[in-house]
Scaffold this motif. Structure first.
Motif, PDB file in Angstrom:
ATOM      1  N   UNK A  62       0.813  -1.213   0.000  1.00 32.56           N
ATOM      2  CA  UNK A  62       0.000   0.000   0.000  1.00 32.56           C
ATOM      3  C   UNK A  62       0.850   1.268   0.000  1.00 32.56           C
ATOM      4  N   UNK A  63       2.035   1.188   0.585  1.00 31.65           N
ATOM      5  CA  UNK A  63       2.956   2.326   0.534  1.00 31.65           C
ATOM      6  C   UNK A  63       3.452   2.515  -0.904  1.00 31.65           C
ATOM      7  N   UNK A  64       3.792   1.417  -1.564  1.00 31.33           N
ATOM      8  CA  UNK A  64       4.215   1.507  -2.967  1.00 31.33           C
ATOM      9  C   UNK A  64       3.100   2.066  -3.852  1.00 31.33           C
ATOM     10  N   UNK A  65       1.861   1.716  -3.553  1.00 30.63           N
ATOM     11  CA  UNK A  65       0.751   2.186  -4.392  1.00 30.63           C
ATOM     12  C   UNK A  65       0.589   3.704  -4.329  1.00 30.63           C
ATOM     13  N   UNK A  66       0.987   4.298  -3.225  1.00 25.89           N
ATOM     14  CA  UNK A  66       0.965   5.761  -3.126  1.00 25.89           C
ATOM     15  C   UNK A  66       1.940   6.356  -4.136  1.00 25.89           C
ATOM     16  N   UNK A  67       3.083   5.693  -4.306  1.00 23.75           N
ATOM     17  CA  UNK A  67       4.075   6.142  -5.285  1.00 23.75           C
ATOM     18  C   UNK A  67       3.557   5.920  -6.704  1.00 23.75           C
ATOM     19  N   UNK A  68       2.973   4.768  -6.953  1.00 21.01           N
ATOM     20  CA  UNK A  68       2.441   4.465  -8.284  1.00 21.01           C
ATOM     21  C   UNK A  68       1.354   5.471  -8.670  1.00 21.01           C
ATOM     22  N   UNK A  69       0.548   5.880  -7.683  1.00 24.78           N
ATOM     23  CA  UNK A  69      -0.540   6.829  -7.941  1.00 24.78           C
ATOM     24  C   UNK A  69      -0.051   8.259  -8.131  1.00 24.78           C
ATOM     25  N   UNK A  70       1.221   8.502  -7.834  1.00 21.41           N
ATOM     26  CA  UNK A  70       1.779   9.833  -8.018  1.00 21.41           C
ATOM     27  C   UNK A  70       1.654  10.751  -6.828  1.00 21.41           C
ATOM     28  N   UNK A  71       1.220  10.202  -5.671  1.00 19.32           N
ATOM     29  CA  UNK A  71       1.087  11.022  -4.467  1.00 19.32           C
ATOM     30  C   UNK A  71       2.407  11.140  -3.699  1.00 19.32           C
ATOM     31  N   UNK A  72       3.420  10.404  -4.122  1.00 20.34           N
ATOM     32  CA  UNK A  72       4.766  10.496  -3.553  1.00 20.34           C
ATOM     33  C   UNK A  72       5.737  10.013  -4.620  1.00 20.34           C
ATOM     34  N   UNK A  73       6.996  10.399  -4.478  1.00 18.33           N
ATOM     35  CA  UNK A  73       8.011   9.979  -5.451  1.00 18.33           C
ATOM     36  C   UNK A  73       8.808   8.762  -4.983  1.00 18.33           C
ATOM     37  N   UNK A  74       8.911   8.582  -3.658  1.00 21.80           N
ATOM     38  CA  UNK A  74       9.763   7.534  -3.096  1.00 21.80           C
ATOM     39  C   UNK A  74       9.001   6.816  -1.991  1.00 21.80           C
TER      40      UNK A  74
END
Length: 306
Positions: A62-74
């Motif tokens: 779920x942390x990675x999905x935040x990155x995939x969604x563009x809400x974070x870079x890393x």
């Protein structure tokens, strides 16, 4: 350059995120890092055993999905919690310097007066949520009683104080990073308790194909921990074992050489298959793959399912 770092909200996860932020700003003076806090399924459900979730990566996907969604870079992870195969939308960009790899026994008496592992009385309840630690505990001391426990570091310490177990098995690195090393009554040697893949390593992932961010994050990479993580993860990938499998793997880089050892156990600790290999550190991933193949040929997958 602005970098948003996705992280879980536990004190240890936030320690990891702040450490990652410090490493990135040290590598790039113009980096502006902020944290994006994420609550995972594993954080929300603190009662179900990890084996009952029916999937792997409950602390990382779920942390990675935040990155995939563009809400974070890393995304910032404990490497030992990461899925063997990363989400197709992410890629591993860096690992930070490795901390202690050992497991530790935590008791009410701690460093001052707590018993060592060998001094625990027969029948003592030892709490862990890890299939690997449970199997290794039973292999080393079948007279002890493993019990399930969930929650972050402080939650587990609170449960110990309430008498829900006589001891905990936890990662030494996490305790030391939170300034709780005085709670450790014994450090378990890696001969009996081989660590989890990536134990003691903080890993950073980015969205697949985001090469500008990947190049930035790479600058914070610790080369020794990177080779060790790549090697250990290659072993686990060949075994098709997830982060919750009863598997211990430990790679160690010394100058230009890497040596890796792995142990697969039956869930009850009654049987084990072990192997090791070494070679040039430039071949870290292929060495891990070769060791994994050897273990599979020896029956490792069947043993994990027994």
């Amino acid at each position: 350059m602005k970098l948003r770092l996705a992280t879980r909200t536990s004190p240890l996860a936030l320690w990891q995120a702040h450490t990652a932020r410090a490493a990135l700003t040290a590598a790039w003076s113009d980096a502006e890092c902020e944290l994006v806090e994420v609550t995972s399924s594993g954080d929300l459900d603190l009662t179900s055993p990890l084996s009952e979730f029916g999937r792997i990566g409950i602390f990382t996907v779920e942390v990675d999905r935040v990155v995939i969604a563009g809400a974070a870079e890393v995304a910032v992870h404990s490497c030992k919690d990461m899925t063997t195969e990363l989400d197709t939308g992410t890629m591993l960009s860096a690992t930070l310097g490795r901390g202690p790899v050992e497991d530790a026994i935590v008791t009410a008496g701690g460093r001052a007066s707590g018993p060592t592992f060998d001094e625990l009385p027969a029948g003592a309840r030892v709490a862990t949520s890890s299939a690997r630690r449970r199997a290794m505990l039973l292999a080393a001391r079948p007279d002890l009683v493993p019990v399930e426990i969930r929650g972050n570091v402080q939650t587990r310490l609170d449960k110990l104080a309430r008498g829900e177990a006589e001891a905990l098995i936890m990662a030494r690195a996490g305790l030391e990073r939170l300034g709780l090393d005085d709670r450790i009554s014994d450090v378990l040697d890696t001969e009996r308790f081989l660590p989890a893949t990536g134990q003691g390593i903080v890993a950073l992932t980015v969205k697949h194909g985001n090469w500008p961010v990947h190049e930035r994050v790479q600058a914070a990479r610790d080369l020794e921990s990177w080779d060790e993580a790549i090697c250990e993860r290659a072993v686990l990938r060949e075994l098709r074992g997830g982060c919750s499998a009863p598997v211990g793997v430990h790679a160690r880089v010394v100058e230009g050489v890497i040596a890796v050892r792995a142990r697969i156990l039956a869930p009850d600790g009654s049987r084990a298959i072990e192997g090791s290999i070494g070679g040039a550190r430039d071949d870290a991933e292929s060495l891990g793959r070769t060791l994994g193949e050897q273990l599979v040929a020896d029956g490792a997958r069947e043993l994990m399912r027994s």
